[in-house]
Design a protein around this motif. Structure first.
Motif, PDB file in Angstrom:
ATOM      1  N   GLU A  12       0.826  -1.198   0.000  1.00 50.35           N
ATOM      2  CA  GLU A  12       0.000   0.000   0.000  1.00 50.35           C
ATOM      3  C   GLU A  12       0.868   1.257   0.000  1.00 50.35           C
ATOM      4  N   ARG A  13       1.924   1.243   0.764  1.00 52.48           N
ATOM      5  CA  ARG A  13       2.800   2.415   0.805  1.00 52.48           C
ATOM      6  C   ARG A  13       3.368   2.718  -0.576  1.00 52.48           C
ATOM      7  N   ALA A  14       3.789   1.692  -1.279  1.00 48.14           N
ATOM      8  CA  ALA A  14       4.316   1.894  -2.630  1.00 48.14           C
ATOM      9  C   ALA A  14       3.230   2.438  -3.556  1.00 48.14           C
ATOM     10  N   ALA A  15       2.004   1.915  -3.419  1.00 49.85           N
ATOM     11  CA  ALA A  15       0.914   2.352  -4.279  1.00 49.85           C
ATOM     12  C   ALA A  15       0.505   3.802  -3.977  1.00 49.85           C
ATOM     13  N   VAL A  16       0.459   4.157  -2.687  1.00 44.99           N
ATOM     14  CA  VAL A  16       0.115   5.540  -2.316  1.00 44.99           C
ATOM     15  C   VAL A  16       1.157   6.500  -2.868  1.00 44.99           C
ATOM     16  N   ARG A  17       2.411   6.172  -2.679  1.00 38.64           N
ATOM     17  CA  ARG A  17       3.471   7.041  -3.180  1.00 38.64           C
ATOM     18  C   ARG A  17       3.437   7.127  -4.703  1.00 38.64           C
ATOM     19  N   GLY A  18       3.041   6.038  -5.340  1.00 32.29           N
ATOM     20  CA  GLY A  18       2.952   6.054  -6.789  1.00 32.29           C
ATOM     21  C   GLY A  18       1.933   7.046  -7.308  1.00 32.29           C
ATOM     22  N   VAL A  19       0.849   7.269  -6.549  1.00 31.45           N
ATOM     23  CA  VAL A  19      -0.181   8.221  -6.983  1.00 31.45           C
ATOM     24  C   VAL A  19       0.400   9.616  -7.085  1.00 31.45           C
ATOM     25  N   TRP A  20       1.057  10.080  -6.021  1.00 31.20           N
ATOM     26  CA  TRP A  20       1.553  11.458  -6.057  1.00 31.20           C
ATOM     27  C   TRP A  20       2.836  11.611  -6.868  1.00 31.20           C
ATOM     28  N   GLU A  21       3.634  10.563  -6.904  1.00 30.92           N
ATOM     29  CA  GLU A  21       4.836  10.639  -7.742  1.00 30.92           C
ATOM     30  C   GLU A  21       4.466  10.744  -9.216  1.00 30.92           C
ATOM     31  N   ASP A  22       3.426  10.026  -9.641  1.00 31.31           N
ATOM     32  CA  ASP A  22       2.980  10.083 -11.034  1.00 31.31           C
ATOM     33  C   ASP A  22       2.497  11.480 -11.418  1.00 31.31           C
ATOM     34  N   LEU A  23       2.016  12.231 -10.425  1.00 28.84           N
ATOM     35  CA  LEU A  23       1.542  13.598 -10.679  1.00 28.84           C
ATOM     36  C   LEU A  23       2.653  14.632 -10.558  1.00 28.84           C
ATOM     37  N   GLY A  24       3.857  14.183 -10.232  1.00 28.72           N
ATOM     38  CA  GLY A  24       4.970  15.110 -10.086  1.00 28.72           C
ATOM     39  C   GLY A  24       4.918  15.933  -8.818  1.00 28.72           C
ATOM     40  N   LEU A  25       4.255  15.398  -7.788  1.00 25.22           N
ATOM     41  CA  LEU A  25       4.111  16.121  -6.524  1.00 25.22           C
ATOM     42  C   LEU A  25       5.213  15.721  -5.542  1.00 25.22           C
ATOM     43  N   PRO A  26       5.481  16.576  -4.553  1.00 32.68           N
ATOM     44  CA  PRO A  26       6.472  16.235  -3.533  1.00 32.68           C
ATOM     45  C   PRO A  26       5.899  15.411  -2.385  1.00 32.68           C
ATOM     46  N   GLY A  27       4.605  15.109  -2.439  1.00 35.09           N
ATOM     47  CA  GLY A  27       3.945  14.354  -1.380  1.00 35.09           C
ATOM     48  C   GLY A  27       2.491  14.758  -1.283  1.00 35.09           C
ATOM     49  N   LEU A  28       1.877  14.470  -0.149  1.00 34.58           N
ATOM     50  CA  LEU A  28       0.464  14.763   0.083  1.00 34.58           C
ATOM     51  C   LEU A  28       0.320  15.721   1.262  1.00 34.58           C
ATOM     52  N   VAL A  29      -0.774  16.484   1.272  1.00 34.44           N
ATOM     53  CA  VAL A  29      -1.174  17.275   2.431  1.00 34.44           C
ATOM     54  C   VAL A  29      -2.588  16.824   2.784  1.00 34.44           C
ATOM     55  N   ASP A  30      -2.737  16.219   3.951  1.00 40.30           N
ATOM     56  CA  ASP A  30      -4.017  15.647   4.373  1.00 40.30           C
ATOM     57  C   ASP A  30      -4.551  16.482   5.537  1.00 40.30           C
ATOM     58  N   VAL A  31      -5.629  17.218   5.292  1.00 45.12           N
ATOM     59  CA  VAL A  31      -6.139  18.164   6.292  1.00 45.12           C
ATOM     60  C   VAL A  31      -7.135  17.535   7.259  1.00 45.12           C
ATOM     61  N   HIS A  32      -7.439  16.250   7.106  1.00 45.59           N
ATOM     62  CA  HIS A  32      -8.467  15.642   7.957  1.00 45.59           C
ATOM     63  C   HIS A  32      -8.010  14.267   8.419  1.00 45.59           C
ATOM     64  N   THR A  33      -7.104  14.260   9.399  1.00 44.94           N
ATOM     65  CA  THR A  33      -6.701  13.028  10.061  1.00 44.94           C
ATOM     66  C   THR A  33      -6.900  13.214  11.563  1.00 44.94           C
TER      67      THR A  33
END
Length: 301
Positions: A12-33
């Motif tokens: 799952e970690r690889a898949a999550v990182r793949g989502v934002w890496e494919d978009l050329g992003l430096p990571g995610l910002v999650d405002v609701h945890t």
């Protein structure tokens, strides 16, 4: 943790990182945890457990360190420790806990909360002065009226400071006496400069909260649980409202409800991707809007 769980986490970690890496992003910002004192979190989990076997299983029922480390491994640059009181006297204590949690967790945006009680304006002002970055108001769990006179100064302090407040004001999953767009719309009429993030995009009253976001330039929507298979069964987002959501793309923020979700974190990201609103919209929602709202420093690539 079993060997099979470790493998599943790794995948799952690889898949999550793949989502934002494919978009050329430096990571995610999650405002609701959600991070909160252990005894409070366990009561939250007990509430979901009481719904019945398999209705709302908690996917990430781990200790605090494990939950934090998982978000780091997902590439979440910043996340929140949202919590909420349901009686007088809780807010100050929770705010103190949150200050300590943020001090030992650099990726956490320091949180705070409030309740309609004497002194709410004072401790809200103090929390802002002490460095709170985001507040949480839960009108369903707290069962309070956001128009309560004790909160007028609270909303004013937040509007003047520009500190965002994540507000659960929609009627999902269960309606409360002060949920729905009406009560919070009155707060916005009194405090139109309030920087508000409507949790769960206002589910299930999506259209009415889109109206508020179009009317008030500082109103945002978070994606928490919206568009997932779980929510689509009970409160589907109207397909004919998607163009409005696309148009508001600079004020839609990634939210997930981690760890209290009945499916993997990855599913929220895939649910947003399958909307087909475009790569620019996804980049904004998954990272850029949150980075701008919280004035994050540039990421090291």
């Amino acid at each position: 943790m079993t060997h099979s769980t470790v493998i599943a986490d790794t995948e799952e970690r690889a898949a999550v990182r793949g989502v934002w890496e494919d978009l050329g992003l430096p990571g995610l910002v999650d405002v609701h945890t959600h991070f909160m004192p252990d005894n409070v979190l366990r009561k939250v989990w007990a509430y979901f457990d009481a719904l019945g076997d398999g209705v709302w299983p908690i996917t990430y029922r781990d200790d605090e360190d494990t939950r934090v480390e998982r978000l780091r491994s997902f590439g979440v640059r910043r996340f929140t420790s949202l919590f909420y009181p349901h009686r007088p006297g809780m807010a100050r204590w929770l705010n103190g806990w949150a200050a300590d949690f943020a001090a030992r967790t650099p990726e956490c945006l320091r949180g705070a909360t409030f309740y309609p009680e004497p002194g709410a304006g004072d401790y809200t002002e103090q929390a802002v002065a002490d460095g709170a970055r985001v507040f949480k108001a839960h009108l369903q769990v707290g069962a309070y009226d956001p128009r309560d006179p004790h909160l007028d100064r609270v909303w004013g302090v937040l509007a003047e400071s520009g500190v965002p407040v994540v507000v659960h004001c929609g009627s999902g999953p269960l309606a409360g006496p002060f949920t729905g767009p009406g009560p919070f719309a009155e707060v916005l009429r009194r405090h139109p400069r309030l920087t508000a993030v409507v949790a769960h995009a206002g589910s299930p009253e999506y259209g009415a909260f889109l109206d508020l976001a179009e009317r008030y330039e500082r109103v945002h929507l978070d994606t928490t649980m919206v568009f997932t298979d779980f929510t689509e069964r009970a409160a589907p987002f109207p397909e004919d409202e998607l163009p409005r959501l696309r148009a508001l793309g600079d004020r839609v923020l990634l939210g997930t409800d981690y760890p209290n979700i009945p499916y993997p974190y990855l599913h929220q990201l895939r649910a947003l991707t399958r909307l087909g609103l475009g790569r620019d919209w996804l980049r904004a929602v998954l990272h850029d809007n949150g980075a701008r709202l919280f004035d994050l420093p540039p990421a090291r690539m």
